[in-house]
Write an enzyme that holds these catalytic residues in place. Structure first.
Site, short mmCIF file in Angstrom:
data_model
loop_
_atom_site.label_atom_id
_atom_site.label_comp_id
_atom_site.label_asym_id
_atom_site.label_seq_id
_atom_site.Cartn_x
_atom_site.Cartn_y
_atom_site.Cartn_z
N TYR A 13 0.86 -1.18 0.00
CA TYR A 13 0.00 0.00 0.00
C TYR A 13 0.90 1.23 0.00
CZ TYR A 13 -3.92 2.99 1.62
OH TYR A 13 -4.89 3.96 1.74
N LYS A 52 -1.10 -1.17 -4.18
CA LYS A 52 -2.22 -0.24 -4.07
C LYS A 52 -1.65 1.15 -4.30
CE LYS A 52 -5.91 1.47 -1.05
NZ LYS A 52 -6.51 1.44 0.31
N VAL A 59 -8.96 -0.69 -5.50
CA VAL A 59 -9.26 -0.84 -4.08
C VAL A 59 -10.14 0.34 -3.72
CG1 VAL A 59 -8.34 -0.96 -1.74
CG2 VAL A 59 -7.09 -2.03 -3.63
#
Length: 296
Positions: free
Chosen positions: A134, A162, A204
């Protein structure tokens, strides 16, 4: 692990007294699955992970894995300050049957590049689960650079990113450097269609918690090359998607879920439900969106 598609970062549902509301949580999960989402992410910012006890996280993960029963992957987010705690959750995720991990750089300590890479590699080497890094320097102050990803490429189970840098061109930079070595998923609702068009393979998503059908429709239409149809939905969606890029995204999105009949606005302290002018302003965005909701 197939990282392609829409992965809701689901909210954690509470009763008014703060106890986990698993019935409402499953009701929302049903709506997500019926709408065609491709995976579920637990324990992120929207999931209020920082105010859940260890026992609650274990319950939430275990019960979700059982309820989903293999229909889509269940991803557990790791956002810890200590490497040993991250290792604990990687192991626990495997034991509970999760399909993969999403992991942030170390929290609360501004680690340098060597420390961040070592942290990610240590967790990756401890588990067989596939991992998504992330990368959100705007909210969490640590940028995972392209050169750092070059080092992380040695870990085969670090498979996805992400992408939340807010820089759309970073998608192209990553593809130019690594080809398809890393699967890129957009992590910012207001940039999702743009990043999908530039080569991201997944989303996401946040507002998907309240509007899963529209989120999946945008993703599917882009994949089918029906750009004008996707753009029409996306333009309607944008005022709602902007609720995802505010520090109170949890309260905003939970209020949207409540208006859509698939959630409640209950949050856990120190967060408080919205009041006054702020509540009126956010409800106006939600109700106007619902009034103009496109027919899919």
């Amino acid at each position: 692990m197939n990282w392609k598609g829409v992965f809701p970062a689901v909210t954690t549902k509470f009763h008014a007294d703060g106890i986990l509301d698993m019935d409402l949580f499953f009701k929302n999960l049903d709506f997500q699955l019926e709408s065609g989402v491709h995976g579920i992410i637990l324990g992120g910012t929207l999931g209020e992970s920082s105010v859940l006890s260890q026992e609650e996280k274990i319950t939430l993960t275990g019960e979700t894995v059982k309820y989903i029963n293999g229909r889509v992957p269940v991803i557990l987010n790791i956002a810890e300050g200590a490497t040993q705690d991250a290792l604990f959750w990687a192991k626990k995720a495997e034991e509970l049957g999760a399909s993969g991990l999403m992991i942030l750089p170390p929290m609360r300590y501004a680690a340098d590049a060597r420390e961040v890479v070592t942290y990610f590699k240590t967790v990756a080497n401890s588990t067989k689960l596939p991992m998504m890094i992330y990368n959100n320097p705007v909210d969490y102050k640590t940028l995972v650079t392209i050169d750092m990803f070059g080092e992380l490429a040695a870990c085969e189970n670090i498979q996805a990113i992400k992408e939340s840098t807010r820089d759309i061109s970073n998608v192209t930079r990553m593809i130019n450097r690594f080809g398809d070595r890393f699967q890129i998923l957009c992590g910012v609702d207001t940039l999702a269609m743009e990043e999908l068009l530039m080569g991201a393979v997944g989303w996401v998503a946040g507002l998907v918690c309240a509007f899963p059908k529209e989120t999946v429709a945008v993703y599917n239409l882009v994949q089918e090359g029906k750009i004008e149809e996707a753009r029409e939905i996306y333009r309607w969606f944008l005022p709602l998607l902007e609720l995802d890029i505010h520090p109170k995204l949890v309260q905003y999105i939970k209020l949207a879920e409540q208006h859509c009949g698939i959630g409640s606005e209950h949050v856990r302290a120190p967060r408080l439900t919205l009041i006054g002018e702020e509540r009126e302003r956010i409800e106006k965005i939600i109700t106007e969106g619902l009034a103009k909701r496109p027919k899919l």
